[in-house]
Structure formats: C-alpha cells, structure tokens
Design a protein around this motif. Structure first.
Motif, short mmCIF file in Angstrom:
data_model
loop_
_atom_site.label_atom_id
_atom_site.label_comp_id
_atom_site.label_asym_id
_atom_site.label_seq_id
_atom_site.Cartn_x
_atom_site.Cartn_y
_atom_site.Cartn_z
N SER A 249 -7.56 7.60 -1.75
CA SER A 249 -7.12 6.35 -2.37
C SER A 249 -8.14 5.25 -2.09
CB SER A 249 -5.72 5.96 -1.90
OG SER A 249 -5.73 5.41 -0.62
N VAL B 144 -8.50 6.70 2.80
CA VAL B 144 -8.39 5.47 2.01
C VAL B 144 -9.60 4.56 2.25
CG1 VAL B 144 -6.77 4.61 3.78
CG2 VAL B 144 -7.01 3.36 1.65
N VAL C 8 3.52 9.81 3.23
CA VAL C 8 2.58 9.77 4.36
C VAL C 8 3.16 10.43 5.60
CG1 VAL C 8 1.54 7.65 3.47
CG2 VAL C 8 3.23 7.50 5.31
N VAL D 120 -5.45 7.84 -5.89
CA VAL D 120 -4.55 6.69 -6.08
C VAL D 120 -5.41 5.43 -6.11
CG1 VAL D 120 -2.54 5.44 -5.21
CG2 VAL D 120 -2.72 7.90 -4.81
N LEU E 190 1.51 4.42 -2.88
CA LEU E 190 1.46 5.87 -2.65
C LEU E 190 2.76 6.51 -3.12
CD1 LEU E 190 -0.18 6.18 0.91
CD2 LEU E 190 -1.30 6.40 -1.32
N ILE F 186 -5.04 12.23 4.07
CA ILE F 186 -5.15 11.03 3.23
C ILE F 186 -6.39 10.26 3.68
CG2 ILE F 186 -4.08 8.80 2.64
CD1 ILE F 186 -1.37 10.05 3.19
N VAL G 122 3.12 10.29 -3.44
CA VAL G 122 2.47 10.71 -2.19
C VAL G 122 3.28 10.22 -1.00
CG1 VAL G 122 0.39 10.48 -0.76
CG2 VAL G 122 0.18 10.64 -3.25
N TYR H 232 0.85 -1.21 0.00
CA TYR H 232 0.00 0.00 0.00
C TYR H 232 0.88 1.25 0.00
CZ TYR H 232 -3.10 3.74 1.25
OH TYR H 232 -3.77 4.94 1.23
#
Ligand code: NAP
Length: 288
Positions: free
Chosen positions: A225, A196, A122, A248, A115, A194, A120, A111
């Motif tokens: 994402s 997800v 985190v 994403v 990203l 972010i 991207v 994962y």
C-alpha cells in the motif's frame, strides 16, 4: 448553497495550504446530506496559530481539520486529546464541544479503514512501514490498535525510525526501527504480509521515484500500500501490481480520514461515494 448566520462552520488550518482537496470533498458531502455546513480553507501562518485557534470558539466554529505544519503544535492549544491523537502524538481534526477544543487523529483510523474497504485485514500480520515521518506515526498507531503482530519501521535514518519505534514501546508488540539499507531490513521485508510506503517518494511531479525493495524476496501474498494519492497509482504500486501483489492506493486513506472527521463534526454517517467522486474530480484536475 446559501450561507447564513446559522450555517455551521468547519475548515482546514495549515500553511501554506495550496490547493487542498478537502473543501471540495466535505462541501459535496454536506450538500448531498442536506446539512447546513460549510468547509473553508483557513491558511494560518505558524506564528498566528494561537490566535487562529482561539478564534475558532470566538467565531462559533464546529471544528477544523489540521494539516502541515500545525499537527503537533496545536496540541498545546487544545483543552483535551482523544485517545487516537494521544497515541499518534498529532492532531488532524478538532471538534469544538461546549466551548472546549477536543483533538482527534483520524489518519490512523483512516489508514485502517482504507485497508478494510479494500478487503485487507491487519490482524495477526507482520507489517513493514517505509518512512518515519508524521504519517508513519499514524499508520503504526492504526496497525497496533487493530491487531498487527509486528511492525518494522524502515527509513533512511535509523534514528528517526527508532524514535517512532520507541514511542510505541509500551504497546507490548515488537515494533522496531531499522535503516532500510541494512541486511536486517531486507530479511524483515521478505517476511512481511503488509508493506506500506509513507514517504513522499512517487508523489507528483516526481512520479518515477519509489522506495527500493528486493521484489524477488517478497512473499507473493504480501499486500503493498501507498499513502501517496497523486498519482492514484504510483510507480511503487504499478510495479507491485505487475509482480502480482494486491495493492491499496492512498486515495482510500484520504477518503476515510475525511469520512471519520465528517462524522465527528456532524454525528452523521459520511456519504463516501460522493466524497470519493469529489476527490477523484479534484485529483484529475491536480495532476494534469
Ligand atoms: P513527513 O513527516 O515529512 O515524513 C516523510 C518521511 O519520508 C520521512 O521519514 C522522510 O525521511 C521520508 N522521505 C522524504 N523524502 C524521502 C526520500 N527522497 N527518500 C527516502 N525517504 C524520504 O511527511 P508525512 O506527513 O509523513 O507525509 C508523507 C507522505 O504521506 C506524503 O506524500 C503525504 O502526502 C502522504 N500522506 C497521505 C495521506 C493520505 O490520506 N493518503 C495522509 C498523510 C500523509 P527524513 O525524515 O529522513 O527526511
């Protein structure tokens, strides 16, 4: 491809297996790398998992991927767990090394890899994870290992979201479970960098479904994402993109978790472009 007694065997343990994209992705990777390996679907009913796992060493397998419903049950049948699998509490890749079975989890790194491949980072961000199943555990582990500031797990069941949060309580980071109907969740979403989706909402054939967010409240810079990869652009991602968010898709994680497994089995870098091509070809057949 010529298969001989020397060909290194890997495969996929799961039940039922249906049409998995992993054999095409890995066999294409072995072929282009000139490696004498073969990847086989190994449908294994739960009651036969212990025999199947014992058979891996007996038959000289190099390793396997593990999917639903065996990712947790296989842990007790292995000799060792890598830190990645220990943190997630599930195994998706096994390496057979000198007769010992070692369990790994490449979903978490996969994962994060997806990203990173999309540009991207985190680090120092606040994340919201929608859903509280096995994939959510891997995503939370990956985020924690890669410098996230906080993680809120939002799910329809607060108990399940809290159970995942409790699992990561030792991380020293704020990891909280929240019912996604609550006002506290709406406030958390509004601050997220972010977001997800780890639920199956939006997955083929139910492609019109998506997690409900108050889109107007989101930061314009929030990255959205989705772990769902069929379709490649879910209605969740399409809506996010339409509203100007960077998105994403789940295909990147599928590729990256496979690339990490490939390297664990072969010791070689994964040929990602060929693997992606095989995945995209398989996906275009799948959803038509
Ligand atoms: P799982 O363990 O069954 O967990 C699914 C989660 O989604 C649970 O929290 C479940 O809630 C929630 N959920 C299911 N249906 C829902 C609905 N209609 N509304 C709201 N919440 C719902 O499944 P998983 O293994 O985590 O996989 C989840 C998704 O991620 C699947 O679509 C899978 O294909 C995808 N995935 C993708 C990759 C990749 O490489 N891209 C890797 C792993 C998984 P309850 O517990 O309340 O039912």
């Amino acid at each position: 491809m010529i298969i001989t007694a020397k060909t290194q065997k890997v495969g996929l343990l799961g039940w039922p297996l249906g049409h998995s994209l992993s054999p095409a992705m890995h066999n294409a990777a072995f072929a282009v790398s000139g490696l004498d390996y073969v990847y086989l679907p190994l449908p294994t009913p739960p009651e036969l998992l212990p025999q199947a796992v014992a058979g891996l060493t007996a038959l000289g397998f190099t390793g396997v991927n593990v999917t639903i419903p065996h990712k947790v049950a296989i842990i007790d049948l292995l000799d060792e767990l890598d830190a990645s699998a220990g943190l997630v509490g599930a195994v998706n890749t096994v390496v057979v090394s000198n007769g010992r079975l070692i369990g790994y989890n490449t979903d978490a790194g996969g994962y994060i890899g997806s990203l990173v491949a999309a540009g991207v980072s985190v680090a120092a961000k606040d994340a919201v994870v929608l859903g509280a199943g096995g994939a959510a555990r891997a995503v939370v582990a990956g985020l924690i290992e890669n410098g996230i500031t906080s993680v809120a797990i939002g799910a329809r069941s607060a108990d399940k979201a809290n159970a995942i949060a409790n699992r990561f309580a030792g991380s020293g980071l704020p990891v909280n479970g929240i019912a996604w109907e609550s006002s506290a969740f709406a406030e958390t979403v509004a601050k997220a960098d972010i977001i997800v989706n780890t639920t199956p909402l939006g997955m083929y054939p139910d492609t019109m479904s998506q997690p409900q967010l108050d889109w107007e409240s989101l930061k314009p810079s929030a990255v959205i994402s989705d772990l769902v990869y069929n379709p490649l652009k879910t209605s969740f991602l399409a809506e996010a993109e339409q509203r100007g968010h960077f998105v994403v898709s789940g295909e990147g994680m599928l590729l990256e978790q496979g690339a990490l497994a490939f390297s664990l089995w072969t010791g070689c870098p994964a040929p990602r472009p060929v693997m992606r091509q095989a995945l995209l070809a398989g996906l275009s057949n799948k959803s038509s």
